[in-house]
Design a protein around this motif. Structure first.
Motif, PDB file in Angstrom:
ATOM      1  N   ASP A  28     -74.773 -22.838  37.630  1.00  0.00           N
ATOM      2  CA  ASP A  28     -75.663 -22.478  36.326  1.00  0.00           C
ATOM      3  C   ASP A  28     -76.836 -22.202  36.843  1.00  0.00           C
ATOM      4  OD1 ASP A  28     -73.457 -23.020  34.327  1.00  0.00           O
ATOM      5  OD2 ASP A  28     -73.903 -25.153  34.493  1.00  0.00           O
ATOM      6  N   VAL A  29     -77.403 -20.952  36.295  1.00  0.00           N
ATOM      7  CA  VAL A  29     -78.802 -20.690  36.637  1.00  0.00           C
ATOM      8  C   VAL A  29     -79.451 -20.601  35.227  1.00  0.00           C
ATOM      9  CG1 VAL A  29     -80.113 -18.767  37.646  1.00  0.00           C
ATOM     10  CG2 VAL A  29     -77.854 -19.848  38.853  1.00  0.00           C
ATOM     11  N   ILE A  37     -88.145 -17.092  39.067  1.00  0.00           N
ATOM     12  CA  ILE A  37     -88.031 -17.111  37.733  1.00  0.00           C
ATOM     13  C   ILE A  37     -86.988 -18.122  37.247  1.00  0.00           C
ATOM     14  CG2 ILE A  37     -89.614 -14.945  37.261  1.00  0.00           C
ATOM     15  CD1 ILE A  37     -86.662 -13.922  36.822  1.00  0.00           C
ATOM     16  N   GLU A  38     -86.061 -18.401  38.238  1.00  0.00           N
ATOM     17  CA  GLU A  38     -84.946 -19.059  37.775  1.00  0.00           C
ATOM     18  C   GLU A  38     -84.745 -20.295  38.702  1.00  0.00           C
ATOM     19  OE1 GLU A  38     -82.048 -15.518  36.162  1.00  0.00           O
ATOM     20  OE2 GLU A  38     -82.481 -15.858  38.416  1.00  0.00           O
ATOM     21  N   ASP A  39     -83.950 -21.404  37.980  1.00  0.00           N
ATOM     22  CA  ASP A  39     -83.656 -22.641  38.798  1.00  0.00           C
ATOM     23  C   ASP A  39     -82.125 -22.517  38.831  1.00  0.00           C
ATOM     24  OD1 ASP A  39     -86.070 -23.718  39.565  1.00  0.00           O
ATOM     25  OD2 ASP A  39     -86.223 -24.652  37.337  1.00  0.00           O
ATOM     26  N   VAL A  40     -81.561 -22.991  40.051  1.00  0.00           N
ATOM     27  CA  VAL A  40     -80.151 -23.502  39.837  1.00  0.00           C
ATOM     28  C   VAL A  40     -80.090 -24.885  39.299  1.00  0.00           C
ATOM     29  CG1 VAL A  40     -77.830 -23.741  41.234  1.00  0.00           C
ATOM     30  CG2 VAL A  40     -79.580 -21.999  41.834  1.00  0.00           C
ATOM     31  N   VAL A  41     -79.626 -24.977  38.132  1.00  0.00           N
ATOM     32  CA  VAL A  41     -79.629 -26.196  37.646  1.00  0.00           C
ATOM     33  C   VAL A  41     -78.353 -27.199  37.670  1.00  0.00           C
ATOM     34  CG1 VAL A  41     -81.329 -25.650  35.522  1.00  0.00           C
ATOM     35  CG2 VAL A  41     -78.869 -25.426  35.080  1.00  0.00           C
ATOM     36  N   ALA A  42     -77.102 -26.666  37.998  1.00  0.00           N
ATOM     37  CA  ALA A  42     -76.003 -27.380  38.307  1.00  0.00           C
ATOM     38  C   ALA A  42     -75.097 -26.787  38.926  1.00  0.00           C
ATOM     39  CB  ALA A  42     -75.440 -27.805  36.960  1.00  0.00           C
ATOM     40  N   ILE A  43     -74.423 -27.321  39.772  1.00  0.00           N
ATOM     41  CA  ILE A  43     -73.203 -26.920  40.522  1.00  0.00           C
ATOM     42  C   ILE A  43     -72.076 -28.032  40.380  1.00  0.00           C
ATOM     43  CG2 ILE A  43     -72.021 -26.384  42.731  1.00  0.00           C
ATOM     44  CD1 ILE A  43     -74.619 -25.533  43.766  1.00  0.00           C
ATOM     45  N   SER A  44     -70.970 -27.571  39.917  1.00  0.00           N
ATOM     46  CA  SER A  44     -70.064 -28.362  39.596  1.00  0.00           C
ATOM     47  C   SER A  44     -68.471 -27.513  39.945  1.00  0.00           C
ATOM     48  CB  SER A  44     -69.729 -28.761  38.037  1.00  0.00           C
ATOM     49  OG  SER A  44     -69.363 -27.608  37.191  1.00  0.00           O
ATOM     50  N   VAL A  45     -67.898 -28.865  40.603  1.00  0.00           N
ATOM     51  CA  VAL A  45     -66.396 -28.457  40.776  1.00  0.00           C
ATOM     52  C   VAL A  45     -65.261 -28.917  39.867  1.00  0.00           C
ATOM     53  CG1 VAL A  45     -64.796 -28.791  42.678  1.00  0.00           C
ATOM     54  CG2 VAL A  45     -67.038 -28.525  43.384  1.00  0.00           C
ATOM     55  N   ASP A  46     -64.623 -27.941  39.436  1.00  0.00           N
ATOM     56  CA  ASP A  46     -63.552 -28.187  38.158  1.00  0.00           C
ATOM     57  C   ASP A  46     -64.168 -29.339  37.213  1.00  0.00           C
ATOM     58  OD1 ASP A  46     -61.551 -26.702  39.353  1.00  0.00           O
ATOM     59  OD2 ASP A  46     -60.827 -28.116  40.578  1.00  0.00           O
ATOM     60  N   ALA A  85     -71.207 -31.472  41.021  1.00  0.00           N
ATOM     61  CA  ALA A  85     -71.411 -31.504  42.587  1.00  0.00           C
ATOM     62  C   ALA A  85     -72.543 -32.088  43.324  1.00  0.00           C
ATOM     63  CB  ALA A  85     -70.758 -30.544  43.210  1.00  0.00           C
ATOM     64  N   GLU A  86     -73.424 -31.607  42.194  1.00  0.00           N
ATOM     65  CA  GLU A  86     -75.152 -31.613  42.538  1.00  0.00           C
ATOM     66  C   GLU A  86     -75.842 -31.145  41.501  1.00  0.00           C
ATOM     67  OE1 GLU A  86     -77.182 -29.390  46.434  1.00  0.00           O
ATOM     68  OE2 GLU A  86     -75.384 -28.232  45.171  1.00  0.00           O
ATOM     69  N   VAL A  87     -76.881 -31.574  41.259  1.00  0.00           N
ATOM     70  CA  VAL A  87     -77.840 -31.417  40.097  1.00  0.00           C
ATOM     71  C   VAL A  87     -79.323 -31.404  40.968  1.00  0.00           C
ATOM     72  CG1 VAL A  87     -78.739 -31.480  37.932  1.00  0.00           C
ATOM     73  CG2 VAL A  87     -76.297 -32.308  38.420  1.00  0.00           C
ATOM     74  N   ILE A 136     -68.745 -26.367  24.927  1.00  0.00           N
ATOM     75  CA  ILE A 136     -69.884 -26.977  24.088  1.00  0.00           C
ATOM     76  C   ILE A 136     -70.349 -28.383  24.485  1.00  0.00           C
ATOM     77  CG2 ILE A 136     -70.859 -27.526  21.698  1.00  0.00           C
ATOM     78  CD1 ILE A 136     -69.324 -25.122  20.707  1.00  0.00           C
ATOM     79  N   SER A 137     -71.399 -28.637  25.065  1.00  0.00           N
ATOM     80  CA  SER A 137     -71.718 -30.095  25.310  1.00  0.00           C
ATOM     81  C   SER A 137     -72.961 -30.436  24.889  1.00  0.00           C
ATOM     82  CB  SER A 137     -71.657 -30.330  26.855  1.00  0.00           C
ATOM     83  OG  SER A 137     -72.560 -29.223  27.469  1.00  0.00           O
ATOM     84  N   VAL A 138     -73.320 -31.815  24.774  1.00  0.00           N
ATOM     85  CA  VAL A 138     -74.416 -32.427  24.085  1.00  0.00           C
ATOM     86  C   VAL A 138     -74.853 -33.371  25.268  1.00  0.00           C
ATOM     87  CG1 VAL A 138     -75.781 -33.801  22.556  1.00  0.00           C
ATOM     88  CG2 VAL A 138     -73.402 -32.230  21.710  1.00  0.00           C
ATOM     89  N   ASP A 139     -76.273 -33.018  25.765  1.00  0.00           N
ATOM     90  CA  ASP A 139     -76.779 -33.875  27.016  1.00  0.00           C
ATOM     91  C   ASP A 139     -75.796 -33.993  28.044  1.00  0.00           C
ATOM     92  OD1 ASP A 139     -79.166 -33.885  25.650  1.00  0.00           O
ATOM     93  OD2 ASP A 139     -78.978 -35.604  24.654  1.00  0.00           O
ATOM     94  N   GLY A 140     -74.774 -33.007  28.518  1.00  0.00           N
ATOM     95  CA  GLY A 140     -74.200 -33.066  29.515  1.00  0.00           C
ATOM     96  C   GLY A 140     -72.673 -33.551  29.333  1.00  0.00           C
ATOM     97  N   VAL A 141     -72.342 -34.331  27.944  1.00  0.00           N
ATOM     98  CA  VAL A 141     -71.169 -34.602  27.581  1.00  0.00           C
ATOM     99  C   VAL A 141     -70.385 -33.633  26.700  1.00  0.00           C
ATOM    100  CG1 VAL A 141     -69.845 -36.586  26.299  1.00  0.00           C
ATOM    101  CG2 VAL A 141     -72.256 -36.942  27.629  1.00  0.00           C
ATOM    102  N   ALA A 142     -69.215 -33.426  27.394  1.00  0.00           N
ATOM    103  CA  ALA A 142     -68.575 -32.372  26.504  1.00  0.00           C
ATOM    104  C   ALA A 142     -68.344 -32.751  25.143  1.00  0.00           C
ATOM    105  CB  ALA A 142     -67.161 -32.136  27.316  1.00  0.00           C
ATOM    106  N   ALA A 143     -68.587 -31.861  23.926  1.00  0.00           N
ATOM    107  CA  ALA A 143     -68.522 -32.280  22.661  1.00  0.00           C
ATOM    108  C   ALA A 143     -67.083 -31.800  22.407  1.00  0.00           C
ATOM    109  CB  ALA A 143     -69.561 -31.640  22.000  1.00  0.00           C
ATOM    110  N   GLU A 144     -66.586 -30.597  22.897  1.00  0.00           N
ATOM    111  CA  GLU A 144     -65.570 -29.787  22.232  1.00  0.00           C
ATOM    112  C   GLU A 144     -65.240 -28.537  23.517  1.00  0.00           C
ATOM    113  OE1 GLU A 144     -65.162 -27.204  18.513  1.00  0.00           O
ATOM    114  OE2 GLU A 144     -66.893 -27.404  19.596  1.00  0.00           O
TER     115      GLU A 144
END
Lengths: 88, 88
Positions: free
Chosen positions: A7-8, A72-81, A85-87, B78-86
């Motif tokens: 996520d960027v 101008i941008e940040d990598v805010v999250a990397i997740s696996v399935d 994985a890393e924030v 759709i998620s709220v503060d990192g928790v999946a809402a749906e």
């Protein structure tokens, strides 16, 4: 096959003209409960084989150097399935 | 203030030219371990007050009708503060 999501988002301290325009449009359409909208990008990588630390390191490098503009941008999250994985 | 995140991706059955170009570029740059890349959008809503069911229903409506083009895109989360809402 595992999916890695990157996520960027535009940096918090910078104006996001795209998001600003969307916020204004939502307010005009009667959706005033949304204080602010910011719009970023979501990259889904499909990986063949296992997600090792080496693969994650490569994803991080690609995210920082190719998929985002660090001015101008940040990598805010990397997740696996779906698991973070890393924030940063 | 709570943040609601809406993720929109191109439909799985459709070609994603932007992602295809990125996949090709990554392969040319030596990052061959990424089978496929798809690129979507991430919307961050800042809400004043509490996230009630009514607010979530409004977010879902806005996501379906305004933020995504249902012919070519899906609202994947759709998620709220990192928790999946749906997730649909």
């Amino acid at each position: 096959m595992p999916t890695i999501v990157v996520d960027v988002m535009p940096k918090a301290e910078l104006l996001d003209p795209q998001g600003k325009a969307t916020t204004g449009a939502l307010h005009r359409l009667g959706h005033g409960s949304f204080e602010n909208v910011r719009i970023g990008k979501r990259f889904e990588f499909t990986i063949e084989g296992e997600v090792t630390d080496a693969v994650l390191a490569e994803v991080r490098k690609v995210a920082d150097e190719i998929l985002s503009n660090s001015v101008i941008e940040d990598v805010v999250a990397i997740s696996v399935d779906g698991v973070a994985a890393e924030v940063r």
